[in-house]
Design a protein around this motif. Structure first.
Motif, PDB file in Angstrom:
ATOM      1  N   SER A 152       3.879 -37.152   1.681  1.00 28.66           N
ATOM      2  CA  SER A 152       3.410 -35.760   1.694  1.00 28.66           C
ATOM      3  C   SER A 152       2.591 -35.453   0.432  1.00 28.66           C
ATOM      4  CB  SER A 152       4.579 -34.782   1.835  1.00 28.66           C
ATOM      5  OG  SER A 152       5.429 -34.816   0.709  1.00 28.66           O
ATOM      6  N   ILE A 153       2.952 -36.083  -0.687  1.00 27.10           N
ATOM      7  CA  ILE A 153       2.141 -35.940  -1.904  1.00 27.10           C
ATOM      8  C   ILE A 153       0.778 -36.590  -1.707  1.00 27.10           C
ATOM      9  CG2 ILE A 153       1.942 -36.636  -4.325  1.00 27.10           C
ATOM     10  CD1 ILE A 153       5.043 -36.425  -4.466  1.00 27.10           C
ATOM     11  N   GLU A 154       0.780 -37.802  -1.144  1.00 27.46           N
ATOM     12  CA  GLU A 154      -0.477 -38.527  -0.903  1.00 27.46           C
ATOM     13  C   GLU A 154      -1.400 -37.743   0.014  1.00 27.46           C
ATOM     14  OE1 GLU A 154      -1.550 -42.476   1.653  1.00 27.46           O
ATOM     15  OE2 GLU A 154       0.032 -42.707   0.154  1.00 27.46           O
ATOM     16  N   GLU A 155      -0.823 -37.032   0.972  1.00 28.56           N
ATOM     17  CA  GLU A 155      -1.632 -36.268   1.927  1.00 28.56           C
ATOM     18  C   GLU A 155      -2.034 -34.899   1.396  1.00 28.56           C
ATOM     19  OE1 GLU A 155       0.730 -36.289   5.472  1.00 28.56           O
ATOM     20  OE2 GLU A 155       0.642 -38.471   5.656  1.00 28.56           O
ATOM     21  N   GLY A 156      -1.595 -34.554   0.194  1.00 25.36           N
ATOM     22  CA  GLY A 156      -1.994 -33.298  -0.431  1.00 25.36           C
ATOM     23  C   GLY A 156      -1.216 -32.079   0.003  1.00 25.36           C
ATOM     24  N   ALA A 157      -0.135 -32.278   0.763  1.00 23.43           N
ATOM     25  CA  ALA A 157       0.653 -31.145   1.247  1.00 23.43           C
ATOM     26  C   ALA A 157       1.653 -30.657   0.215  1.00 23.43           C
ATOM     27  CB  ALA A 157       1.385 -31.526   2.527  1.00 23.43           C
ATOM     28  N   THR A 158       2.108 -31.542  -0.651  1.00 26.52           N
ATOM     29  CA  THR A 158       3.075 -31.192  -1.688  1.00 26.52           C
ATOM     30  C   THR A 158       2.624 -31.779  -3.018  1.00 26.52           C
ATOM     31  OG1 THR A 158       4.410 -33.176  -1.323  1.00 26.52           O
ATOM     32  CG2 THR A 158       4.971 -31.229  -0.004  1.00 26.52           C
TER      33      THR A 158
END
Length: 331
Positions: A258-264
């Motif tokens: 989720s960090i990699e995808e920019g969501a968190t």
């Protein structure tokens, strides 16, 4: 004298209520600086197998543990467990070997106990409907553990295999109403408390399905950075509470993807359960909040289980002293 406890010795040895209390105390110890919980490092095995040496120390109990967990996905095709583990318990001061425990029962029980501690801290007090994505033995254990902290009277359950659901229904017969759901979405939308208990690599639950007031225990994905059960939308929508921030940022696919995808952001996973229990970090603030406990599993939970289990054996006698087991853990 070393205590050796296999699965036969451990079956029924530890009560769920006392284990929940012991795991709660362990998380509080971590928040108060009375325990050490470093992030684990994986050790590659043959093929897709990985070994995960997990360590922790409780200064309050005077104990250290080393748990070696193997994750061998190819075992499933041969009808063998994908995960196996062994727990070594040491005197934290002298290094004396106190016990060696088979990890199967303890891992299942301490995992559900951690979910119960998080549920008690984060779920609405009026939560009555449990949702289970996954219906294996860990799901059965979660029913028992969560009923210790909430008055759950209904469970919506889904599994990919009908035989697993039938076995689940038989195991919890008479405890609560069981409703078989056609898919994870229906389970999620019906639940006050949702537990995801699958070894998924790709998300099986979408955060778009989360209703206001829901509490989620994300439990099943193995500690690999490319595995997750809940998508990035779910992590972004929820107030996320974790077992250990360092472990999350090393091993949790829910966190890292989720960090990699920019969501968190990394700080999304900085709210530890121990701090919520200690009152130094807020958890649920409004009935409409969506809360999520991202449970990777930490060795301090194994230490809590082992301490109670060894005390139950009464061997060696000196282990059952007040110095080793204070009131909230001792029998």
């Amino acid at each position: 004298m070393t205590v050796f406890l296999d699965s036969t010795d451990l079956d029924g040895l530890v009560g769920r209520a006392e284990l929940i209390d012991a795991v709660r105390a362990a998380f509080l110890d971590l928040a108060r600086g009375l325990a050490e919980q470093p992030a684990p490092q994986s050790l590659p095995g043959a093929g897709d197998t990985q070994f995960l040496p997990m360590t922790a120390t409780s200064h309050r109990l005077g104990l250290s543990v080393v748990k070696v967990m193997s994750d061998a996905p190819a075992n499933r095709a041969a009808g063998q467990p994908a995960q196996r583990s062994t727990v070594l318990v040491l005197d934290a001061r002298t290094g004396e070997r106190l016990a060696i425990l088979d990890g199967e029962i303890g891992t299942r029980m301490r995992t559900a106990a951690a979910s119960a501690v998080a549920t008690d801290a984060l779920a609405r007090s009026d939560a009555r409907v449990l949702g289970l994505v996954g219906a294996g033995r860990l799901a059965v254990e979660h029913v028992h553990a969560l009923r210790e902290v909430r008055g759950i009277d209904t469970v919506h359950v889904w599994s990919r295999t009908a035989a697993t659901v039938r076995a689940f229904r038989h195991a919890v017969d008479g405890l609560l109403d069981v409703i078989e759901a056609p898919g994870p979405r229906q389970v999620t939308e019906a639940a006050d408390i949702l537990c995801t208990l699958t070894p998924a690599r790709h998300p099986v639950v979408s955060g778009q399905w989360f209703r206001p007031g829901l509490h989620v225990n994300a439990v099943g994905a193995p500690p690999r950075p490319d595995h997750r059960e809940i998508d990035a939308t779910g992590m972004a929508r929820a107030t996320v509470v974790v077992d250990s921030t360092a472990t999350q940022l090393a091993k949790s696919g829910e966190a890292l993807l989720s960090i990699e995808e920019g969501a968190t952001l990394p700080q999304t996973f900085g709210r530890e359960l121990g701090a919520v229990l200690a009152g130094t970090t807020p958890g649920r603030q409004l009935p409409s909040d969506i809360t999520l406990f991202n449970s990777v599993g930490i060795a301090l939970e194994d230490l809590a289980y082992a301490a109670v289990a060894i005390a139950r054996t009464r061997i060696p006698d000196r282990f059952s002293t007040e110095r080793r087991l204070p009131a909230e853990v001792a029998p």
